[in-house]
Design a protein around this motif. Structure first.
Motif, PDB file in Angstrom:
ATOM      1  N   MET A  85       0.840  -1.188   0.000  1.00 39.97           N
ATOM      2  CA  MET A  85       0.000   0.000   0.000  1.00 39.97           C
ATOM      3  C   MET A  85       0.878   1.241   0.000  1.00 39.97           C
ATOM      4  N   VAL A  86       0.501   2.229  -0.824  1.00 38.28           N
ATOM      5  CA  VAL A  86       1.302   3.451  -0.954  1.00 38.28           C
ATOM      6  C   VAL A  86       0.447   4.657  -0.586  1.00 38.28           C
TER       7      VAL A  86
ATOM      8  N   GLN B  58       1.235   9.025   0.900  1.00 39.60           N
ATOM      9  CA  GLN B  58       2.278   9.967   1.322  1.00 39.60           C
ATOM     10  C   GLN B  58       2.066  10.467   2.752  1.00 39.60           C
ATOM     11  N   ASP B  59       0.958  10.059   3.381  1.00 42.24           N
ATOM     12  CA  ASP B  59       0.615  10.586   4.697  1.00 42.24           C
ATOM     13  C   ASP B  59       0.984   9.593   5.808  1.00 42.24           C
ATOM     14  N   PRO B  60       1.992   9.914   6.632  1.00 40.49           N
ATOM     15  CA  PRO B  60       2.431   8.967   7.655  1.00 40.49           C
ATOM     16  C   PRO B  60       1.355   8.641   8.692  1.00 40.49           C
ATOM     17  N   LEU B  61       0.463   9.607   8.983  1.00 40.85           N
ATOM     18  CA  LEU B  61      -0.571   9.341   9.992  1.00 40.85           C
ATOM     19  C   LEU B  61      -1.568   8.300   9.482  1.00 40.85           C
ATOM     20  N   SER B  62      -1.952   8.443   8.203  1.00 39.35           N
ATOM     21  CA  SER B  62      -2.877   7.452   7.617  1.00 39.35           C
ATOM     22  C   SER B  62      -2.216   6.085   7.593  1.00 39.35           C
ATOM     23  N   LEU B  63      -0.947   6.069   7.235  1.00 38.48           N
ATOM     24  CA  LEU B  63      -0.249   4.785   7.133  1.00 38.48           C
ATOM     25  C   LEU B  63      -0.105   4.123   8.495  1.00 38.48           C
ATOM     26  N   GLU B  64       0.015   4.936   9.541  1.00 41.33           N
ATOM     27  CA  GLU B  64       0.153   4.356  10.882  1.00 41.33           C
ATOM     28  C   GLU B  64      -1.129   3.612  11.280  1.00 41.33           C
ATOM     29  N   VAL B  65      -2.270   4.154  10.910  1.00 38.84           N
ATOM     30  CA  VAL B  65      -3.542   3.472  11.191  1.00 38.84           C
ATOM     31  C   VAL B  65      -3.575   2.122  10.477  1.00 38.84           C
ATOM     32  N   VAL B  66      -3.168   2.142   9.214  1.00 38.63           N
ATOM     33  CA  VAL B  66      -3.163   0.901   8.433  1.00 38.63           C
ATOM     34  C   VAL B  66      -2.148  -0.092   9.033  1.00 38.63           C
ATOM     35  N   ARG B  67      -1.001   0.441   9.433  1.00 37.26           N
ATOM     36  CA  ARG B  67       0.052  -0.429   9.990  1.00 37.26           C
ATOM     37  C   ARG B  67      -0.461  -1.130  11.243  1.00 37.26           C
ATOM     38  N   GLN B  68      -1.175  -0.396  12.115  1.00 42.21           N
ATOM     39  CA  GLN B  68      -1.670  -0.992  13.356  1.00 42.21           C
ATOM     40  C   GLN B  68      -2.715  -2.068  13.086  1.00 42.21           C
ATOM     41  N   LYS B  69      -3.534  -1.852  12.069  1.00 48.17           N
ATOM     42  CA  LYS B  69      -4.637  -2.800  11.816  1.00 48.17           C
ATOM     43  C   LYS B  69      -4.241  -3.941  10.896  1.00 48.17           C
ATOM     44  N   HIS B  70      -3.381  -3.644   9.896  1.00 46.83           N
ATOM     45  CA  HIS B  70      -3.114  -4.655   8.864  1.00 46.83           C
ATOM     46  C   HIS B  70      -1.629  -4.810   8.573  1.00 46.83           C
ATOM     47  N   GLY B  71      -0.796  -4.338   9.488  1.00 47.49           N
ATOM     48  CA  GLY B  71       0.647  -4.317   9.237  1.00 47.49           C
ATOM     49  C   GLY B  71       1.239  -5.679   8.909  1.00 47.49           C
ATOM     50  N   ASP B  72       0.635  -6.746   9.452  1.00 45.97           N
ATOM     51  CA  ASP B  72       1.175  -8.090   9.207  1.00 45.97           C
ATOM     52  C   ASP B  72       0.914  -8.549   7.773  1.00 45.97           C
ATOM     53  N   ALA B  73      -0.135  -8.006   7.170  1.00 48.27           N
ATOM     54  CA  ALA B  73      -0.587  -8.538   5.883  1.00 48.27           C
ATOM     55  C   ALA B  73      -0.166  -7.692   4.691  1.00 48.27           C
ATOM     56  N   LEU B  74       0.366  -6.499   4.952  1.00 47.24           N
ATOM     57  CA  LEU B  74       0.620  -5.573   3.846  1.00 47.24           C
ATOM     58  C   LEU B  74       2.051  -5.053   3.859  1.00 47.24           C
ATOM     59  N   THR B  75       2.552  -4.742   2.693  1.00 46.19           N
ATOM     60  CA  THR B  75       3.774  -3.938   2.597  1.00 46.19           C
ATOM     61  C   THR B  75       3.316  -2.486   2.492  1.00 46.19           C
ATOM     62  N   ILE B  76       3.773  -1.669   3.422  1.00 40.52           N
ATOM     63  CA  ILE B  76       3.304  -0.286   3.502  1.00 40.52           C
ATOM     64  C   ILE B  76       4.445   0.650   3.124  1.00 40.52           C
ATOM     65  N   VAL B  77       4.183   1.508   2.139  1.00 41.76           N
ATOM     66  CA  VAL B  77       5.244   2.390   1.633  1.00 41.76           C
ATOM     67  C   VAL B  77       4.792   3.846   1.759  1.00 41.76           C
ATOM     68  N   GLU B  78       5.591   4.656   2.439  1.00 43.24           N
ATOM     69  CA  GLU B  78       5.297   6.098   2.530  1.00 43.24           C
ATOM     70  C   GLU B  78       6.006   6.793   1.367  1.00 43.24           C
ATOM     71  N   ALA B  79       5.234   7.281   0.406  1.00 44.34           N
ATOM     72  CA  ALA B  79       5.848   7.902  -0.771  1.00 44.34           C
ATOM     73  C   ALA B  79       4.806   8.697  -1.537  1.00 44.34           C
ATOM     74  N   ASN B  80       5.284   9.682  -2.269  1.00 42.66           N
ATOM     75  CA  ASN B  80       4.446  10.301  -3.287  1.00 42.66           C
ATOM     76  C   ASN B  80       4.247   9.246  -4.374  1.00 42.66           C
ATOM     77  N   VAL B  81       3.023   9.061  -4.796  1.00 42.99           N
ATOM     78  CA  VAL B  81       2.737   7.951  -5.707  1.00 42.99           C
ATOM     79  C   VAL B  81       3.489   8.088  -7.038  1.00 42.99           C
ATOM     80  N   PHE B  82       3.741   9.321  -7.471  1.00 47.88           N
ATOM     81  CA  PHE B  82       4.462   9.501  -8.740  1.00 47.88           C
ATOM     82  C   PHE B  82       5.920   9.056  -8.597  1.00 47.88           C
ATOM     83  N   ALA B  83       6.530   9.417  -7.460  1.00 48.70           N
ATOM     84  CA  ALA B  83       7.914   8.980  -7.208  1.00 48.70           C
ATOM     85  C   ALA B  83       7.964   7.461  -7.084  1.00 48.70           C
TER      86      ALA B  83
END
Ligand SMILES: C[S@@+](CC[C@H](N)C(=O)[O-])C[C@H]1O[C@@H](n2cnc3c(N)ncnc32)[C@H](O)[C@@H]1O
Length: 140
Positions: free
Chosen positions: A1-2, A4-29
């Motif tokens: 999952m990509v 650019q917002d670290p706060l949104s990603l933290e929510v995802v990490r807490q709930k689904h961190g075991d099942a997903l690869t989480i990447v903090e990035a601008n989607v174009f980069a």
């Protein structure tokens, strides 16, 4: 999952961190790097992202997606429709001004990038979906 917002990603990490690869990035980069690494993705799903992109960004986004989609791969993209039921509330109450697009507009962006599109909307006619595959004979 990509995203650019670290706060949104933290929510995802807490709930689904075991099942997903989480990447903090601008989607174009992220897409440019994936292209440079020669990655080929089988399935790409994007919801709540392109409503922020103007048409120029939309075309660049599609071009990069085209470069990393595997020959038999599939992309599913969702974008709010013009005049959808909650547009007034979103704009007046939330001050949330998105770029709405019809099924035809999504299909036009897809075709311009060399995809074969299939579009539909859900029961409330709020969101348009566009599934994209490579056009036959135009796989790369
Ligand atoms: C309405 S939220 C949707 C979040 C999630 N995709 C979902 O469906 O619940 C829009 C998200 O797009 C992200 N976003 C907007 N522009 C972006 C960009 N250029 N690169 C990466 N993320 C972006 C924002 O950080 C935000 O989390």
């Amino acid at each position: 999952m990509v995203d650019q917002d670290p706060l949104s990603l933290e929510v995802v990490r807490q709930k689904h961190g075991d099942a997903l690869t989480i990447v903090e990035a601008n989607v174009f980069a992220f897409l440019r790097s994936a292209k440079n690494r020669g990655e080929q993705w089988d399935y790409i799903y994007t919801l709540g992202l392109t409503d922020y992109f103007d048409d120029r960004a939309m075309d660049m986004f599609h071009k990069l997606l085209k470069a990393i989609l595997a020959p038999q791969g599939r992309i599913v993209l969702a974008n709010f429709l013009p005049n959808h039921l909650t547009a007034g509330w979103m704009e007046a109450v939330m001050d949330w001004h998105l770029i709405y697009r019809s099924q035809g507009q999504l299909a036009d962006h897809a075709r311009k990038a060399g995809f074969s599109p299939r579009t539909w909307s859900e029961a409330t006619r709020s969101i348009a979906w566009c599934e994209m595959t490579h056009e036959e004979g135009n796989e790369a």
